[in-house]
Write a protein that holds these residues in place. Structure first.
Motif, short mmCIF file in Angstrom:
data_model
loop_
_atom_site.label_atom_id
_atom_site.label_comp_id
_atom_site.label_asym_id
_atom_site.label_seq_id
_atom_site.Cartn_x
_atom_site.Cartn_y
_atom_site.Cartn_z
N HIS A 166 -76.01 -82.31 70.61
CA HIS A 166 -76.58 -83.15 69.56
C HIS A 166 -77.79 -82.43 68.94
N TRP A 167 -78.20 -82.93 67.79
CA TRP A 167 -79.34 -82.35 67.08
C TRP A 167 -80.66 -82.82 67.70
N SER A 168 -81.68 -81.99 67.54
CA SER A 168 -83.07 -82.41 67.69
C SER A 168 -83.74 -82.22 66.33
N THR A 169 -84.88 -82.82 66.13
CA THR A 169 -85.56 -82.65 64.83
C THR A 169 -85.90 -81.19 64.59
N ARG A 170 -86.27 -80.46 65.65
CA ARG A 170 -86.69 -79.07 65.49
C ARG A 170 -85.50 -78.14 65.26
N SER A 171 -84.32 -78.49 65.77
CA SER A 171 -83.15 -77.63 65.54
C SER A 171 -82.56 -77.87 64.16
N LEU A 172 -82.64 -79.09 63.64
CA LEU A 172 -82.07 -79.39 62.33
C LEU A 172 -83.00 -78.99 61.20
N ALA A 173 -84.30 -79.10 61.41
CA ALA A 173 -85.28 -78.89 60.33
C ALA A 173 -85.11 -77.57 59.60
N PRO A 174 -85.03 -76.41 60.28
CA PRO A 174 -84.93 -75.15 59.52
C PRO A 174 -83.62 -75.01 58.76
N LEU A 175 -82.57 -75.68 59.19
CA LEU A 175 -81.28 -75.58 58.49
C LEU A 175 -81.28 -76.35 57.18
N VAL A 176 -82.13 -77.38 57.08
CA VAL A 176 -82.18 -78.17 55.85
C VAL A 176 -83.44 -77.90 55.04
N GLY A 177 -84.28 -76.99 55.54
CA GLY A 177 -85.48 -76.61 54.78
C GLY A 177 -86.57 -77.66 54.81
N LEU A 178 -86.71 -78.40 55.90
CA LEU A 178 -87.75 -79.41 56.03
C LEU A 178 -88.52 -79.18 57.32
N SER A 179 -89.64 -79.86 57.45
CA SER A 179 -90.37 -79.82 58.72
C SER A 179 -89.72 -80.80 59.69
N HIS A 180 -90.00 -80.62 60.98
CA HIS A 180 -89.39 -81.52 61.96
C HIS A 180 -89.92 -82.95 61.81
N THR A 181 -91.16 -83.09 61.32
CA THR A 181 -91.70 -84.44 61.10
C THR A 181 -90.98 -85.13 59.94
N GLN A 182 -90.62 -84.37 58.91
CA GLN A 182 -89.87 -84.96 57.80
C GLN A 182 -88.47 -85.39 58.24
N VAL A 183 -87.83 -84.56 59.07
CA VAL A 183 -86.52 -84.96 59.62
C VAL A 183 -86.66 -86.22 60.45
N HIS A 184 -87.72 -86.27 61.25
CA HIS A 184 -87.95 -87.44 62.10
C HIS A 184 -88.11 -88.70 61.24
N ARG A 185 -88.84 -88.61 60.12
CA ARG A 185 -89.03 -89.78 59.25
C ARG A 185 -87.70 -90.22 58.65
N ILE A 186 -86.88 -89.27 58.25
CA ILE A 186 -85.56 -89.62 57.68
C ILE A 186 -84.70 -90.31 58.74
N TRP A 187 -84.70 -89.76 59.95
CA TRP A 187 -83.94 -90.40 61.04
C TRP A 187 -84.45 -91.82 61.28
N ARG A 188 -85.76 -91.96 61.31
CA ARG A 188 -86.34 -93.29 61.56
C ARG A 188 -85.95 -94.27 60.47
N ASP A 189 -86.01 -93.85 59.21
CA ASP A 189 -85.70 -94.74 58.10
C ASP A 189 -84.23 -95.16 58.10
N HIS A 190 -83.36 -94.31 58.65
CA HIS A 190 -81.93 -94.61 58.63
C HIS A 190 -81.39 -95.03 60.00
N GLY A 191 -82.28 -95.25 60.93
CA GLY A 191 -81.86 -95.74 62.24
C GLY A 191 -81.02 -94.75 63.02
N LEU A 192 -81.27 -93.45 62.87
CA LEU A 192 -80.50 -92.42 63.55
C LEU A 192 -81.24 -91.95 64.80
N LYS A 193 -80.55 -91.93 65.94
CA LYS A 193 -81.15 -91.51 67.22
C LYS A 193 -80.17 -90.61 67.97
N PRO A 194 -80.05 -89.35 67.54
CA PRO A 194 -79.07 -88.46 68.17
C PRO A 194 -79.31 -88.22 69.65
N HIS A 195 -80.55 -88.40 70.12
CA HIS A 195 -80.85 -88.15 71.53
C HIS A 195 -80.36 -89.27 72.44
#
Length: 366
Positions: free
Chosen positions: A110-139
């Motif tokens: 599964h993804w972590s915020t730090r593994s996905l962030a560089p692939l989409v060109g965002l910081s891990h905190t920005q990925v975390h906010r998107i996950w939080r807003d959309h109710g996504l919890k890959p862990h």
């Protein structure tokens, strides 16, 4: 009396709100607001809406009023916030959501915020906010198992019917045994809770034996009849049945909901039941412990009286179990069953279809 406030949507408004509520790219906040207004249009009350959407009545009242004063735009538009405006485009948000839902990190499950962030060109905190807003919890991962019992439907209707429409002049009990309850003693004394620090205990322990808790939950009142025994064979189960039969009024039938454990179907048990026609056993489908309400009591007693306890002997453990049952029976509270068999079947069928689709897409459904 105050007139009941209603909401009547136009076709365009309803279509827009339904689109937002169903769209996977909608944030949880926007989807919740849309569903609140849609339920109001359907005539669902404020409290019923709050229960159905797992939110609060003030939240429901707020967004109903926002719609009355500003329409769909007021409901779906987020208020301006102080500080630097967001710089993440809708396309980028959609990319993060889609990759999270439909892809996996190479070499990982599964993804972590730090593994996905560089692939989409965002910081891990920005990925975390998107996950939080959309109710996504890959862990996180939940467990499930669909019953393969060939008589699942008949048993489901039988048990759900006992919960929702119990027979007259009868007591309905949810019965089971909690086996291998361990009397655990810690190798060192724990430290009590204090401000800024949780209660502590050692990770290792000493095993001082086990017991089995037999329990019968009165579905109507919430009272529990319990008894601890050394083993959980058919002899102990039959002994517990006899106890239930002795402790209940003779003029009432007993309907006992139990699982398919072999001891419950032993010839000695069947023979005793044949000689005591007021006692009726009803079996839940295989792999369907969630249908047995006494499991909720077992979860409760484990959390409140067993898991964090320190027991130097089995007798200490059994005393603690007995004390908890006695204390609970002073102010019993029933667990409320609300789902009909049809509602459960609808959900089970959706799960079966989802599993079938998953097998087809993975190429293992042949």
């Amino acid at each position: 009396m105050k007139a009941k406030q209603t909401i009547a949507l136009s076709d365009d408004e309803r279509q827009e709100l339904e689109r937002v509520a169903a769209s996977p790219s909608s944030t949880q906040r926007r989807a919740l607001r849309a569903r609140i207004v849609l339920l109001a249009d359907a005539g669902v009350g404020i409290r019923a809406t709050a229960r159905r959407l797992a939110t609060t009545t003030p939240t429901v009242m707020l967004w109903r009023q926002r719609f009355r004063t500003g329409g769909v735009e007021a409901v779906l538009k987020d208020a301006d916030r102080p500080g630097r405006p967001r710089r993440i485009s809708a396309d980028k948000v959609a990319e993060v959501v889609n990759r999270t839902l439909h892809e996996k990190q190479e070499g990982a499950t599964h993804w972590s915020t730090r593994s996905l962030a560089p692939l989409v060109g965002l910081s891990h905190t920005q990925v975390h906010r998107i996950w939080r807003d959309h109710g996504l919890k890959p862990h996180r991962v939940d467990t499930f198992k669909l019953s393969t019992d060939p008589h699942f439907i008949e048993k489901l209707h039988d048990v759900a019917g006992l919960y929702l429409n119990p027979p007259e002049k009868a007591i309905v009990f949810s019965v089971d045994e909690k086996s291998q309850v361990q009397a655990l003693d810690r190798t060192q004394p724990g430290l009590p809770m204090k401000r800024g620090r949780a209660e502590t205990r050692t990770h290792d322990y000493k095993r001082n034996g086990t017991t089995t808790l037999f329990a019968a939950l009165d579905v109507a009142t919430g009272e529990v009849i319990g008894e601890c025994k050394k083993r959980h064979r058919h002899d102990e189960f039959l002994s517990f049945l006899k106890k239930l039969e002795r402790q209940t009024p003779e003029e009432l039938d007993l309907h006992l909901i139990a699982d398919n454990y072999a001891t419950h179907k032993h010839p000695a048990v069947k023979g005793w039941l044949a000689r005591h026609p007021r006692v009726h056993l009803h079996f839940t489908p295989t792999s369907s412990s969630w249908l047995n309400l006494v499991e909720r009591f077992f979860s409760e007693i484990t959390d409140k009286a067993i898991r964090r306890g320190v027991f130097k002997s089995v007798s200490e453990l059994e005393e603690a179990i007995g004390a908890y049952v006695d204390q609970r029976n002073e102010r019993p509270r029933p667990y409320t069953w609300t789902k009909t068999a049809e509602q459960i079947l609808e959900k089970v069928n959706r799960a079966r279809q989802a599993l079938a689709n998953a097998k087809d897409t993975s190429g293992t459904g042949h």
